[in-house]
Design an enzyme around this catalytic site. Structure first.
Site, PDB file in Angstrom:
ATOM      1  N   CYS A  15       0.852  -1.131  -0.032  1.00 25.89           N
ATOM      2  CA  CYS A  15       0.016  -0.034  -0.041  1.00 25.89           C
ATOM      3  C   CYS A  15       0.797   1.320  -0.139  1.00 25.89           C
ATOM      4  O   CYS A  15       1.784   1.148   0.770  1.00 25.89           O
ATOM      5  CB  CYS A  15      -1.054  -0.053   1.172  1.00 25.89           C
ATOM      6  SG  CYS A  15      -2.040   1.545   1.510  1.00 25.89           S
ATOM      7  N   PRO A  16       0.580   2.345  -0.726  1.00 28.10           N
ATOM      8  CA  PRO A  16      -0.582   2.313  -1.763  1.00 28.10           C
ATOM      9  C   PRO A  16      -0.069   1.842  -3.116  1.00 28.10           C
ATOM     10  O   PRO A  16      -0.566   2.552  -4.193  1.00 28.10           O
ATOM     11  CB  PRO A  16      -1.036   3.906  -1.601  1.00 28.10           C
ATOM     12  CG  PRO A  16       0.544   4.513  -1.577  1.00 28.10           C
ATOM     13  CD  PRO A  16       1.370   3.521  -0.596  1.00 28.10           C
TER      14      PRO A  16
END
Lengths: 77, 130
Positions: A15-16
């Site tokens: 993430c991200p």
């Protein structure tokens, strides 16, 4: 013109990363195109549909298979 | 389609802080928010052209982020600027102290900003600091 389908393989990215890879793909896509992002990051599997909803694209499916999430979205605008 | 104004003040040299600020900037910007970042103090050196992104760890998470190859914080800021049109500004005071010019900074860095302008722009929005 036929809508195109494209797969974005973001497995192994945290993430991200998967969201950013999807967004880069969305920028390059045409309205109506379908993009499927593959992710092994659990947080992204929850966050990507949130992003799709917030920005106003169409979530087509979100499934998990052997630890890999497949999230398919249609570019709506 | 700006939904919220998000202003981020980034001064830390630690990997975890740089990472979290980059995550908020990039995700915030690609979600249609109006994001601006002021980079100052110990954070500025990481935004020089060709600078290393090997920032010291504040704790265990920094080491794990590095080992598991989480996205580089600099990539996150670059994506914030390029995919989400976030404005990432160096602090003009920090540039003077460090003795660097705008041209020495990464190409995604916008013009140097003073606090008066940044605070004026931040008024009424969310402010985050790292």
């Amino acid at each position: 013109m036929m809508a195109k389908k494209k797969q974005i393989d973001a497995r192994g990215s945290f993430c991200p990363g998967p969201l950013m890879e999807l967004i880069a793909g969305m920028k390059a896509a045409d309205v109506g195109d379908e993009l499927e992002v593959l992710s092994t990051d659990k947080g992204s599997a929850a966050d990507i549909p949130e992003w799709i909803k917030k920005v106003g694209h169409e979530l087509l499916s979100a499934t998990e298979e052997n630890g890999v999430w497949h999230i398919t979205v249609r570019k709506a605008k | 389609m700006a939904q919220e104004k998000i202003s981020i003040v980034l001064i830390s040299e630690h990997r975890e802080d740089l990472q979290m600020a980059g995550m908020i900037a990039s995700v915030g910007a690609v979600s249609g928010n109006d994001v601006s970042v002021l980079v100052s103090m110990n954070a500025l050196k990481y935004f020089l052209k060709g600078a290393s992104d090997k920032a010291p760890f504040a704790g265990q998470m920094g080491e794990i982020l590095e080992r598991k190859k989480a996205p580089s914080f600099r990539t996150l800021f670059e994506q914030a600027a390029e995919l989400g049109e976030a404005r990432i500004h160096p602090c003009s005071m920090a540039m003077d102290i460090l003795g660097v010019e705008w041209r020495d900074l990464e190409t995604f860095m916008k013009e140097p900003l003073g606090l008066t302008k940044f605070l004026g722009d931040a008024k009424g929005g969310q402010v985050w600091s790292f």
